[in-house]
Design a protein around this motif. Structure first.
Motif, PDB file in Angstrom:
ATOM      1  N   MET A 188     -15.164   3.440  -7.076  1.00 54.90           N
ATOM      2  CA  MET A 188     -14.502   2.200  -7.446  1.00 54.90           C
ATOM      3  C   MET A 188     -14.322   2.095  -8.956  1.00 54.90           C
ATOM      4  O   MET A 188     -13.301   1.630  -9.445  1.00 54.90           O
ATOM      5  CB  MET A 188     -15.280   0.997  -6.914  1.00 54.90           C
ATOM      6  CG  MET A 188     -14.602  -0.353  -7.195  1.00 54.90           C
ATOM      7  SD  MET A 188     -12.902  -0.459  -6.557  1.00 54.90           S
ATOM      8  CE  MET A 188     -13.250  -0.769  -4.819  1.00 54.90           C
ATOM      9  N   GLN A 189     -15.326   2.551  -9.701  1.00 55.02           N
ATOM     10  CA  GLN A 189     -15.221   2.527 -11.159  1.00 55.02           C
ATOM     11  C   GLN A 189     -14.171   3.529 -11.644  1.00 55.02           C
ATOM     12  O   GLN A 189     -13.452   3.273 -12.605  1.00 55.02           O
ATOM     13  CB  GLN A 189     -16.585   2.829 -11.783  1.00 55.02           C
ATOM     14  CG  GLN A 189     -16.631   2.626 -13.298  1.00 55.02           C
ATOM     15  CD  GLN A 189     -18.023   2.845 -13.855  1.00 55.02           C
ATOM     16  OE1 GLN A 189     -19.027   2.610 -13.167  1.00 55.02           O
ATOM     17  NE2 GLN A 189     -18.096   3.301 -15.101  1.00 55.02           N
ATOM     18  N   ILE A 190     -14.108   4.679 -10.962  1.00 57.56           N
ATOM     19  CA  ILE A 190     -13.069   5.676 -11.292  1.00 57.56           C
ATOM     20  C   ILE A 190     -11.696   5.069 -11.050  1.00 57.56           C
ATOM     21  O   ILE A 190     -10.783   5.181 -11.882  1.00 57.56           O
ATOM     22  CB  ILE A 190     -13.258   6.946 -10.444  1.00 57.56           C
ATOM     23  CG1 ILE A 190     -14.545   7.669 -10.837  1.00 57.56           C
ATOM     24  CG2 ILE A 190     -12.053   7.891 -10.615  1.00 57.56           C
ATOM     25  CD1 ILE A 190     -14.901   8.831  -9.942  1.00 57.56           C
ATOM     26  N   ALA A 191     -11.528   4.399  -9.906  1.00 57.53           N
ATOM     27  CA  ALA A 191     -10.252   3.768  -9.584  1.00 57.53           C
ATOM     28  C   ALA A 191      -9.887   2.720 -10.626  1.00 57.53           C
ATOM     29  O   ALA A 191      -8.731   2.598 -11.043  1.00 57.53           O
ATOM     30  CB  ALA A 191     -10.326   3.141  -8.194  1.00 57.53           C
ATOM     31  N   GLN A 192     -10.882   1.958 -11.059  1.00 61.96           N
ATOM     32  CA  GLN A 192     -10.654   0.916 -12.052  1.00 61.96           C
ATOM     33  C   GLN A 192     -10.192   1.522 -13.379  1.00 61.96           C
ATOM     34  O   GLN A 192      -9.275   1.005 -14.026  1.00 61.96           O
ATOM     35  CB  GLN A 192     -11.942   0.115 -12.257  1.00 61.96           C
ATOM     36  CG  GLN A 192     -11.784  -1.101 -13.157  1.00 61.96           C
ATOM     37  CD  GLN A 192     -13.062  -1.930 -13.199  1.00 61.96           C
ATOM     38  OE1 GLN A 192     -13.959  -1.731 -12.385  1.00 61.96           O
ATOM     39  NE2 GLN A 192     -13.122  -2.865 -14.127  1.00 61.96           N
ATOM     40  N   LEU A 218     -11.278   6.565   0.775  1.00 62.74           N
ATOM     41  CA  LEU A 218     -12.086   6.361   1.976  1.00 62.74           C
ATOM     42  C   LEU A 218     -11.454   7.041   3.184  1.00 62.74           C
ATOM     43  O   LEU A 218     -12.148   7.615   4.030  1.00 62.74           O
ATOM     44  CB  LEU A 218     -12.253   4.863   2.242  1.00 62.74           C
ATOM     45  CG  LEU A 218     -13.187   4.112   1.286  1.00 62.74           C
ATOM     46  CD1 LEU A 218     -13.100   2.611   1.531  1.00 62.74           C
ATOM     47  CD2 LEU A 218     -14.620   4.606   1.426  1.00 62.74           C
ATOM     48  N   LYS A 219     -10.133   7.004   3.248  1.00 62.58           N
ATOM     49  CA  LYS A 219      -9.404   7.623   4.361  1.00 62.58           C
ATOM     50  C   LYS A 219      -9.498   9.147   4.320  1.00 62.58           C
ATOM     51  O   LYS A 219      -9.781   9.798   5.325  1.00 62.58           O
ATOM     52  CB  LYS A 219      -7.944   7.180   4.330  1.00 62.58           C
ATOM     53  CG  LYS A 219      -7.030   7.935   5.280  1.00 62.58           C
ATOM     54  CD  LYS A 219      -5.601   7.463   5.094  1.00 62.58           C
ATOM     55  CE  LYS A 219      -4.567   8.444   5.572  1.00 62.58           C
ATOM     56  NZ  LYS A 219      -4.571   9.737   4.942  1.00 62.58           N
ATOM     57  N   PHE A 240      -7.475  -0.751  -5.649  1.00 63.45           N
ATOM     58  CA  PHE A 240      -7.898  -0.936  -4.265  1.00 63.45           C
ATOM     59  C   PHE A 240      -7.187   0.057  -3.345  1.00 63.45           C
ATOM     60  O   PHE A 240      -7.786   0.597  -2.406  1.00 63.45           O
ATOM     61  CB  PHE A 240      -7.636  -2.371  -3.813  1.00 63.45           C
ATOM     62  CG  PHE A 240      -8.424  -3.387  -4.596  1.00 63.45           C
ATOM     63  CD1 PHE A 240      -9.799  -3.499  -4.440  1.00 63.45           C
ATOM     64  CD2 PHE A 240      -7.798  -4.212  -5.518  1.00 63.45           C
ATOM     65  CE1 PHE A 240     -10.539  -4.417  -5.176  1.00 63.45           C
ATOM     66  CE2 PHE A 240      -8.521  -5.136  -6.257  1.00 63.45           C
ATOM     67  CZ  PHE A 240      -9.892  -5.239  -6.090  1.00 63.45           C
ATOM     68  N   ALA A 241      -5.907   0.302  -3.639  1.00 59.81           N
ATOM     69  CA  ALA A 241      -5.162   1.284  -2.846  1.00 59.81           C
ATOM     70  C   ALA A 241      -5.775   2.667  -3.020  1.00 59.81           C
ATOM     71  O   ALA A 241      -5.880   3.448  -2.063  1.00 59.81           O
ATOM     72  CB  ALA A 241      -3.695   1.284  -3.272  1.00 59.81           C
ATOM     73  N   PHE A 242      -6.182   2.978  -4.248  1.00 58.87           N
ATOM     74  CA  PHE A 242      -6.815   4.275  -4.512  1.00 58.87           C
ATOM     75  C   PHE A 242      -8.119   4.403  -3.729  1.00 58.87           C
ATOM     76  O   PHE A 242      -8.402   5.438  -3.118  1.00 58.87           O
ATOM     77  CB  PHE A 242      -7.086   4.414  -6.010  1.00 58.87           C
ATOM     78  CG  PHE A 242      -7.682   5.743  -6.403  1.00 58.87           C
ATOM     79  CD1 PHE A 242      -6.879   6.825  -6.716  1.00 58.87           C
ATOM     80  CD2 PHE A 242      -9.071   5.915  -6.469  1.00 58.87           C
ATOM     81  CE1 PHE A 242      -7.424   8.050  -7.082  1.00 58.87           C
ATOM     82  CE2 PHE A 242      -9.628   7.125  -6.825  1.00 58.87           C
ATOM     83  CZ  PHE A 242      -8.797   8.196  -7.132  1.00 58.87           C
ATOM     84  N   LEU A 282       0.820  -1.201   0.000  1.00 55.57           N
ATOM     85  CA  LEU A 282       0.000   0.000   0.000  1.00 55.57           C
ATOM     86  C   LEU A 282       0.859   1.257   0.000  1.00 55.57           C
ATOM     87  O   LEU A 282       0.583   2.210  -0.730  1.00 55.57           O
ATOM     88  CB  LEU A 282      -0.945   0.004   1.208  1.00 55.57           C
ATOM     89  CG  LEU A 282      -2.143  -0.948   1.137  1.00 55.57           C
ATOM     90  CD1 LEU A 282      -2.887  -0.949   2.459  1.00 55.57           C
ATOM     91  CD2 LEU A 282      -3.075  -0.566   0.001  1.00 55.57           C
ATOM     92  N   ILE A 283       1.882   1.254   0.832  1.00 55.49           N
ATOM     93  CA  ILE A 283       2.783   2.419   0.879  1.00 55.49           C
ATOM     94  C   ILE A 283       3.445   2.618  -0.479  1.00 55.49           C
ATOM     95  O   ILE A 283       3.535   3.737  -0.994  1.00 55.49           O
ATOM     96  CB  ILE A 283       3.836   2.239   1.987  1.00 55.49           C
ATOM     97  CG1 ILE A 283       3.166   2.301   3.366  1.00 55.49           C
ATOM     98  CG2 ILE A 283       4.924   3.318   1.875  1.00 55.49           C
ATOM     99  CD1 ILE A 283       4.074   1.931   4.504  1.00 55.49           C
TER     100      ILE A 283
END
Length: 331
Positions: free
Chosen positions: A44-48, A67-68, A60-62, A19-20
């Motif tokens: 999620m679609q944007i990240a994909q 979310l953070k 998933f990291a995105f 992740l880092i």
């Protein structure tokens, strides 16, 4: 149990390390890449899509980073051309730092000028823009019901458009800016006459302080039934007919176009360019003078217009102008 705990710790370290790495180490394309995000697209679609285009390492990291940190991801087209850390990608999309192309419309530009600028900016072809400007007169139907194009109502300004912006949307933005300016100036009612007068004034002098004086000349000539005899209208007539050759010829002055103010009295049928606020003000509030003639600043080597009340005085100004042209050419 110890072994399982140890494996879990190793897994946690590995996931954390990944992740880092995925978030902190710059990633992305080294050449121009565009990502289009439609309104309402889930994160999620944007990240994909970002991962598919190689802008980020891991979707998933995105999503975890989003979310953070929170925030709304904004729609639009984004341009990426060099590797960056994932948080910079996320920040750009949260800010809505979409890719746009600037198009600057100078005061006094006509439809043909604007169409050339749109084409030069790779936002569409000149011919498509001109066709749209003639087909979308409903945009000004309430202020100029007789308009045959949007000439005069595309306000001079710097606009920023997305690459896929249609000619109709560009024209709508320019007309909207005209309406905002017109409202600020208090322009209402006979917009067509004011805008037409302002367009003639705009093309005659680049000096803002002279524009009310030029407007007064035109108003005085109209009141006396004299033709306006303004060269920019002759040029525009030639442009409309596709015969302008970079200068005015005797055949242009003799052409029987309604825009030829040497052959026809009154204002031109409509605007010949898109005037700025100063020229609109001048048309709304012309100076109170007895001037009937002027040698335009745009043609005068002295850089200022010469105004006259009588033909005799004007002819002296013309002689002085011709002399200064000869002197300028001999240097």
């Amino acid at each position: 149990m110890k072994r399982l705990f140890f494996l879990l710790v190793l897994l946690l370290i590995a996931v954390s390390g990944w992740l880092i790495f995925a978030i902190e180490v710059p990633a992305g394309p080294t050449s121009e890449t565009f990502v289009e995000i439609a309104p309402g697209t889930p994160s999620m679609q944007i990240a994909q899509e970002l991962a598919a285009q190689g802008v980020i390492r891991d979707r998933f990291a995105f999503e975890l980073l989003h979310l953070k940190d929170g925030g709304t991801l904004k729609a639009g087209e984004y341009r990426f051309d060099h590797p960056v850390a994932m948080d910079e990608v996320l920040d750009r999309i949260r800010r809505g730092d979409v890719y746009t192309i600037s198009v600057t419309i100078p005061e006094g530009a006509n439809l043909f000028d604007i169409a050339n600028r749109v084409e030069a900016a790779h936002l569409g072809t000149k011919d498509a823009f001109l066709a749209a400007a003639r087909a979308n007169v409903q945009l000004i139907a309430d202020i100029d019901p007789g308009a045959t194009s949007l000439e005069g109502y595309l306000f001079p300004e710097t606009y920023r458009f997305a690459r896929n912006t249609s000619a109709e949307k560009m024209l709508t933005a320019m007309v909207r800016q005209f309406r905002l300016t017109a409202a600020t100036l208090g322009l209402s009612g006979n917009d067509r006459r004011v805008v037409t007068m302002a367009s003639l004034v705009e093309r005659e002098t680049p000096i803002p302080a002279e524009r009310p004086l030029v407007a007064s000349v035109f108003e005085n000539r109209l009141a006396k039934g004299m033709p306006l005899e303004t060269d920019p209208s002759v040029i525009y007539a030639a442009l409309l007919e596709g015969r302008y050759r970079g200068t005015i010829y005797a055949s242009d002055l003799a052409a029987d176009s309604a825009y030829n103010t040497y052959k026809h009295t009154g204002l031109t049928p409509g605007p010949i360019c898109n005037p700025g606020a100063v020229s609109l003000k001048a048309a709304m509030h012309p100076a109170q003078t007895d001037y009937l003639y002027f040698v335009a600043a745009s043609a005068n080597p002295s850089g200022v217009s010469k105004f006259a009340k009588t033909l005799e005085e004007h002819e002296k100004n013309v002689q002085a102008y011709r002399k200064s042209v000869r002197e300028a050419g001999s240097r």
